[in-house]
Design an enzyme around this catalytic site. Structure first.
Site, PDB file in Angstrom:
ATOM      1  N   ARG A   1      41.135  -5.081  -9.012  1.00 46.05           N
ATOM      2  CA  ARG A   1      40.809  -5.231  -7.586  1.00 46.05           C
ATOM      3  C   ARG A   1      41.987  -4.874  -6.678  1.00 46.05           C
ATOM      4  O   ARG A   1      41.806  -4.760  -5.462  1.00 46.05           O
ATOM      5  CB  ARG A   1      40.341  -6.657  -7.292  1.00 46.05           C
ATOM      6  CG  ARG A   1      38.963  -6.950  -7.870  1.00 46.05           C
ATOM      7  CD  ARG A   1      38.422  -8.307  -7.429  1.00 46.05           C
ATOM      8  NE  ARG A   1      37.020  -8.460  -7.753  1.00 46.05           N
ATOM      9  CZ  ARG A   1      36.537  -9.127  -8.807  1.00 46.05           C
ATOM     10  NH1 ARG A   1      37.367  -9.695  -9.663  1.00 46.05           N
ATOM     11  NH2 ARG A   1      35.238  -9.223  -9.008  1.00 46.05           N
TER      12      ARG A   1
ATOM     13  N   HIS B   1      45.084  -4.554 -19.185  1.00 51.68           N
ATOM     14  CA  HIS B   1      44.079  -4.392 -20.258  1.00 51.68           C
ATOM     15  C   HIS B   1      44.720  -3.771 -21.499  1.00 51.68           C
ATOM     16  O   HIS B   1      44.430  -4.158 -22.625  1.00 51.68           O
ATOM     17  CB  HIS B   1      42.962  -3.452 -19.800  1.00 51.68           C
ATOM     18  CG  HIS B   1      42.174  -3.932 -18.622  1.00 51.68           C
ATOM     19  ND1 HIS B   1      42.224  -3.320 -17.391  1.00 51.68           N
ATOM     20  CD2 HIS B   1      41.313  -4.959 -18.485  1.00 51.68           C
ATOM     21  CE1 HIS B   1      41.428  -3.942 -16.557  1.00 51.68           C
ATOM     22  NE2 HIS B   1      40.859  -4.950 -17.179  1.00 51.68           N
TER      23      HIS B   1
END
Ligand code: PAF
Length: 281
Positions: free
Chosen positions: A188, A37
């Site tokens: 995840r 990110h």
């Protein structure tokens, strides 16, 4: 950094930045930020003067039995990371702020590109993604929005939505960021046990082997797929959901790999579903 829980605050802050002549960049995320990110934020900073990030775990893109409730969240850590990496405005809406009348009735229906790969495995997923991305783009109205190559089908669909609906925004797709051992960064990954974390390396190893074979001149899709499957099958904890070589525009399977063909894998490692891909040379 301004933290904005409401659409009205975002609109006011973006309008203010624009009055000062700023070009606006946007990084939509579901939070639990990692270096992947943050690399999107760096890309946004290179291409704009005022960077908006959203953190919203969008219920619309999770199917029944998926991980909406346990999706990792850590807003305090995310806020510190966003501020430390030069995000100017962090939009953190509630579900009620985004969907005040409940689940939206009118949605963005992605069509045949969403019938393949992750769309086939996760019915309704891309309708949820495109609907929230369209809303976020309308709220922020950025000049440029940055998406990650790891979710390559998502990036293809967002580009198509922007083209098909004439949305006035430039879409940039930034490269996958990997752990030193090759595992693609994903929020995840936190679900993986230590043993599963080791097994998960098989995805990037398989893609790396396809990439190496293509660089050595192998063009036959069946042989490239077999190379990838052999590596995945050697890892008992890994259960592939799809292993494909696809055209980057149509997402249809190819029989001959050409430069730009995408090798894509989705696999369960234990109960965690991971995806990864590589663009072949
Ligand atoms: O890639 C994601 O994190 C999400 O799908 C996105 C684009 C933020 C939409 O919820």
């Amino acid at each position: 950094m301004i933290t904005a829980p409401t659409i009205a605050t975002v609109r006011a802050a973006v309008a203010e930045a624009r009055r000062g002549g700023a070009r606006v960049g946007f990084v939509p995320t579901m939070g639990y930020l990692h270096q992947g990110h943050l690399s999107l934020v760096e890309e946004a900073r290179r291409r704009s003067d005022f960077v908006v990030m959203s953190i919203f775990v969008n219920p619309l893109q999770f199917g029944a039995g998926e991980d909406l409730d346990r999706y990792p969240r850590d807003l305090a850590r995310d806020t510190a990371l966003a501020a430390g990496h030069g995000v100017d405005l962090l939009f953190v809406p509630t579900v009620e702020e985004m969907y005040p009348t409940g689940e939206p009735v009118v949605r963005v229906v992605p069509g045949r590109l969403a019938a393949r790969l992750d769309g086939a495995a996760r019915p309704g997923h891309f309708e949820g993604v495109l609907t929230v991305v369209a809303k976020l783009l309308n709220i922020v109205q950025p000049d440029v929005a940055i998406f990650g190559q790891k979710d390559f089908q998502q990036a293809v669909l967002v580009r198509r939505m922007v083209a098909d609906l004439e949305l006035p925004v430039e879409i940039v797709v930034a490269p996958i960021v990997r752990e030193p051992d090759g595992l693609a960064l994903s929020s995840r990954n936190v679900y993986l046990s230590p043993a599963e974390r080791v097994a998960a390396r098989a995805l990037s190893r398989a893609l790396g082997a396809a990439d190496a074979a293509a660089r050595a001149g192998e063009r036959d899709a069946a042989r490239l797929l077999a190379t990838m499957r052999d590596i995945l099958d050697a890892e008992p904890a890994v259960r592939p959901q799809y292993v494909e070589l696809v055209d980057p525009a149509t997402l249809e399977p190819v029989t001959t790999a050409v430069p730009g063909t995408v090798a894509a894998i989705a696999a369960f490692v234990g109960s965690t579903r991971l995806i990864d891909n590589v663009v072949l040379p």
